[in-house]
Design a protein around this motif. Structure first.
Motif, PDB file in Angstrom:
ATOM      1  N   PRO A   1     -23.567  -5.252 -46.031  1.00  0.00           N
ATOM      2  CA  PRO A   1     -24.278  -6.355 -45.380  1.00  0.00           C
ATOM      3  C   PRO A   1     -23.674  -6.686 -44.017  1.00  0.00           C
ATOM      4  O   PRO A   1     -22.465  -6.597 -43.833  1.00  0.00           O
ATOM      5  CB  PRO A   1     -24.073  -7.528 -46.347  1.00  0.00           C
ATOM      6  N   GLY A   2     -24.527  -7.053 -43.088  1.00  0.00           N
ATOM      7  CA  GLY A   2     -24.082  -7.593 -41.803  1.00  0.00           C
ATOM      8  C   GLY A   2     -24.267  -9.104 -41.801  1.00  0.00           C
ATOM      9  O   GLY A   2     -24.429  -9.727 -42.864  1.00  0.00           O
ATOM     10  N   PHE A   3     -24.274  -9.683 -40.633  1.00  0.00           N
ATOM     11  CA  PHE A   3     -24.340 -11.145 -40.496  1.00  0.00           C
ATOM     12  C   PHE A   3     -25.560 -11.743 -41.215  1.00  0.00           C
ATOM     13  O   PHE A   3     -25.428 -12.647 -42.033  1.00  0.00           O
ATOM     14  CB  PHE A   3     -24.369 -11.516 -39.002  1.00  0.00           C
ATOM     15  N   HIS A   4     -26.741 -11.253 -40.885  1.00  0.00           N
ATOM     16  CA  HIS A   4     -27.971 -11.846 -41.440  1.00  0.00           C
ATOM     17  C   HIS A   4     -28.102 -11.595 -42.941  1.00  0.00           C
ATOM     18  O   HIS A   4     -28.566 -12.469 -43.691  1.00  0.00           O
ATOM     19  CB  HIS A   4     -29.194 -11.299 -40.699  1.00  0.00           C
ATOM     20  N   GLU A   5     -27.682 -10.399 -43.346  1.00  0.00           N
ATOM     21  CA  GLU A   5     -27.752 -10.057 -44.770  1.00  0.00           C
ATOM     22  C   GLU A   5     -26.851 -10.992 -45.582  1.00  0.00           C
ATOM     23  O   GLU A   5     -27.230 -11.476 -46.656  1.00  0.00           O
ATOM     24  CB  GLU A   5     -27.313  -8.599 -44.984  1.00  0.00           C
ATOM     25  N   ASN A   6     -25.670 -11.265 -45.045  1.00  0.00           N
ATOM     26  CA  ASN A   6     -24.702 -12.153 -45.699  1.00  0.00           C
ATOM     27  C   ASN A   6     -25.253 -13.579 -45.826  1.00  0.00           C
ATOM     28  O   ASN A   6     -25.013 -14.270 -46.810  1.00  0.00           O
ATOM     29  CB  ASN A   6     -23.407 -12.141 -44.879  1.00  0.00           C
ATOM     30  N   MET A   7     -26.004 -13.998 -44.823  1.00  0.00           N
ATOM     31  CA  MET A   7     -26.600 -15.346 -44.849  1.00  0.00           C
ATOM     32  C   MET A   7     -27.742 -15.442 -45.851  1.00  0.00           C
ATOM     33  O   MET A   7     -27.895 -16.439 -46.541  1.00  0.00           O
ATOM     34  CB  MET A   7     -27.140 -15.716 -43.458  1.00  0.00           C
TER      35      MET A   7
ATOM     36  N   PHE B   1     -30.644  -5.311 -45.248  1.00  0.00           N
ATOM     37  CA  PHE B   1     -31.436  -4.841 -44.104  1.00  0.00           C
ATOM     38  C   PHE B   1     -32.496  -5.857 -43.648  1.00  0.00           C
ATOM     39  O   PHE B   1     -33.687  -5.564 -43.643  1.00  0.00           O
ATOM     40  CB  PHE B   1     -32.083  -3.481 -44.425  1.00  0.00           C
ATOM     41  N   VAL B   2     -32.035  -7.028 -43.289  1.00  0.00           N
ATOM     42  CA  VAL B   2     -32.961  -8.040 -42.749  1.00  0.00           C
ATOM     43  C   VAL B   2     -32.678  -8.333 -41.263  1.00  0.00           C
ATOM     44  O   VAL B   2     -33.355  -9.145 -40.661  1.00  0.00           O
ATOM     45  CB  VAL B   2     -32.933  -9.357 -43.566  1.00  0.00           C
ATOM     46  N   GLY B   3     -31.676  -7.665 -40.671  1.00  0.00           N
ATOM     47  CA  GLY B   3     -31.390  -7.846 -39.249  1.00  0.00           C
ATOM     48  C   GLY B   3     -32.084  -6.771 -38.414  1.00  0.00           C
ATOM     49  O   GLY B   3     -33.130  -6.248 -38.807  1.00  0.00           O
ATOM     50  N   ALA B   4     -31.488  -6.449 -37.280  1.00  0.00           N
ATOM     51  CA  ALA B   4     -32.097  -5.489 -36.352  1.00  0.00           C
ATOM     52  C   ALA B   4     -32.262  -4.106 -36.989  1.00  0.00           C
ATOM     53  O   ALA B   4     -33.312  -3.472 -36.850  1.00  0.00           O
ATOM     54  CB  ALA B   4     -31.246  -5.385 -35.093  1.00  0.00           C
ATOM     55  N   ALA B   5     -31.229  -3.651 -37.711  1.00  0.00           N
ATOM     56  CA  ALA B   5     -31.323  -2.334 -38.361  1.00  0.00           C
ATOM     57  C   ALA B   5     -32.442  -2.350 -39.404  1.00  0.00           C
ATOM     58  O   ALA B   5     -33.148  -1.358 -39.593  1.00  0.00           O
ATOM     59  CB  ALA B   5     -29.993  -1.954 -39.011  1.00  0.00           C
ATOM     60  N   GLY B   6     -32.594  -3.496 -40.070  1.00  0.00           N
ATOM     61  CA  GLY B   6     -33.643  -3.638 -41.074  1.00  0.00           C
ATOM     62  C   GLY B   6     -35.036  -3.575 -40.466  1.00  0.00           C
ATOM     63  O   GLY B   6     -35.943  -2.947 -41.024  1.00  0.00           O
ATOM     64  N   GLU B   7     -35.179  -4.207 -39.306  1.00  0.00           N
ATOM     65  CA  GLU B   7     -36.481  -4.154 -38.616  1.00  0.00           C
ATOM     66  C   GLU B   7     -36.852  -2.713 -38.295  1.00  0.00           C
ATOM     67  O   GLU B   7     -38.003  -2.296 -38.452  1.00  0.00           O
ATOM     68  CB  GLU B   7     -36.399  -4.930 -37.300  1.00  0.00           C
ATOM     69  N   PHE B   8     -35.849  -1.973 -37.843  1.00  0.00           N
ATOM     70  CA  PHE B   8     -36.100  -0.571 -37.510  1.00  0.00           C
ATOM     71  C   PHE B   8     -36.418   0.233 -38.771  1.00  0.00           C
ATOM     72  O   PHE B   8     -37.318   1.072 -38.774  1.00  0.00           O
ATOM     73  CB  PHE B   8     -34.893   0.006 -36.761  1.00  0.00           C
ATOM     74  N   LEU B   9     -35.706  -0.063 -39.856  1.00  0.00           N
ATOM     75  CA  LEU B   9     -35.978   0.624 -41.123  1.00  0.00           C
ATOM     76  C   LEU B   9     -37.431   0.380 -41.569  1.00  0.00           C
ATOM     77  O   LEU B   9     -38.122   1.314 -41.999  1.00  0.00           O
ATOM     78  CB  LEU B   9     -34.989   0.154 -42.205  1.00  0.00           C
ATOM     79  N   VAL B  10     -37.884  -0.864 -41.441  1.00  0.00           N
ATOM     80  CA  VAL B  10     -39.266  -1.201 -41.813  1.00  0.00           C
ATOM     81  C   VAL B  10     -40.259  -0.413 -40.946  1.00  0.00           C
ATOM     82  O   VAL B  10     -41.268   0.099 -41.430  1.00  0.00           O
ATOM     83  CB  VAL B  10     -39.504  -2.728 -41.695  1.00  0.00           C
ATOM     84  N   GLU B  11     -39.926  -0.276 -39.663  1.00  0.00           N
ATOM     85  CA  GLU B  11     -40.763   0.498 -38.730  1.00  0.00           C
ATOM     86  C   GLU B  11     -40.816   1.975 -39.142  1.00  0.00           C
ATOM     87  O   GLU B  11     -41.881   2.593 -39.143  1.00  0.00           O
ATOM     88  CB  GLU B  11     -40.104   0.435 -37.352  1.00  0.00           C
TER      89      GLU B  11
END
Ligand code: URA
Ligand code: SF4
Length: 209
Positions: free
Chosen positions: A47-53, A58-68
């Protein structure tokens, strides 16, 4: 017990786990999410910052790209199971340490047993190393291999493409191959470890709860 209940039990255990030092930097544990009968399981680093919150992978920037990337092959994130090799955030997003990876491994083991996905996509080198030792991601990305009866496909981490734009088309091309890889799962070569897998076996011996 049903698969969903069992996954819930893992999520509960992660939220209060103190098996490694990463519990100190945990706001919320991030066990992973997705259907218990998912055909594809994506395994990231941690987890990164957003995932931890949010307690979600994968809900941060990397997650957005994964969804794409998933959308590019006609898939939604709700269709796949997404998790990480460590379930709590390494402080400042540093690399997970060997003892943390080892302490957290039984949760991933159990998730793999419960979900039994047709394809495991590893995102980045730490999750690749969970299945394939002594490999370079630059040499084997996008190439399926069978490991102990599981089909594993190592991909670059989407965050790597955000830092190195030249990797973007590489990751997109690997994703584009995924539907065909799933179709031809049986044809993938069997992994022959360079060294023995004692470390992996050790992880399986650790108790979960
Ligand atoms: N990067 C990861 O490896 N995992 C996440 O959950 C988010 C970003
Ligand atoms: Fe437990 Fe894994 Fe979190 Fe470490 S990273 S405290 S082993 S859940």
């Amino acid at each position: 017990m049903t698969a969903d209940l069992e996954l819930g039990k893992i999520a509960d255990a992660v939220s209060t786990c103190k098996k490694c030092a990463l519990f100190h930097s945990r706001a919320k544990g991030v066990p992973g999410e997705g259907p218990s009968d998912a055909e594809i399981m994506f395994i990231g680093e941690g987890p990164g910052f957003h995932e931890n919150m949010q307690g979600r992978p994968f809900v941060g920037a990397a997650g957005e790209f994964l969804v794409e990337l998933l959308a590019g092959i006609g898939m939604k994130r709700e269709q796949v199971f997404i998790t990480n090799v460590v379930k709590c955030r390494p402080p400042g997003n540093r690399d997970p340490q060997p003892e943390e990876l080892q302490a957290c491994a039984p949760y991933l083991e159990r998730q793999l047993q419960i979900i039994n996905p047709r394809v495991i996509v590893t995102l980045g080198r730490f999750s690749m190393a969970r299945f394939i030792s002594n490999a370079k991601i630059s040499e084997i990305h996008g190439q399926p291999i069978r490991v102990k009866g599981m089909l594993v496909v190592p991909f670059y981490h989407p965050a790597a493409a955000l830092h190195r734009p030249s990797l973007r088309s590489v990751i997109e091309a690997d994703f584009a191959k995924l539907p065909e890889l799933i179709q031809n799962a049986g044809k993938a070569p069997v992994y022959k470890p360079v060294k023995n897998l004692e470390e992996d076996n050790h992880a399986e011996q650790l108790s979960l709860f």
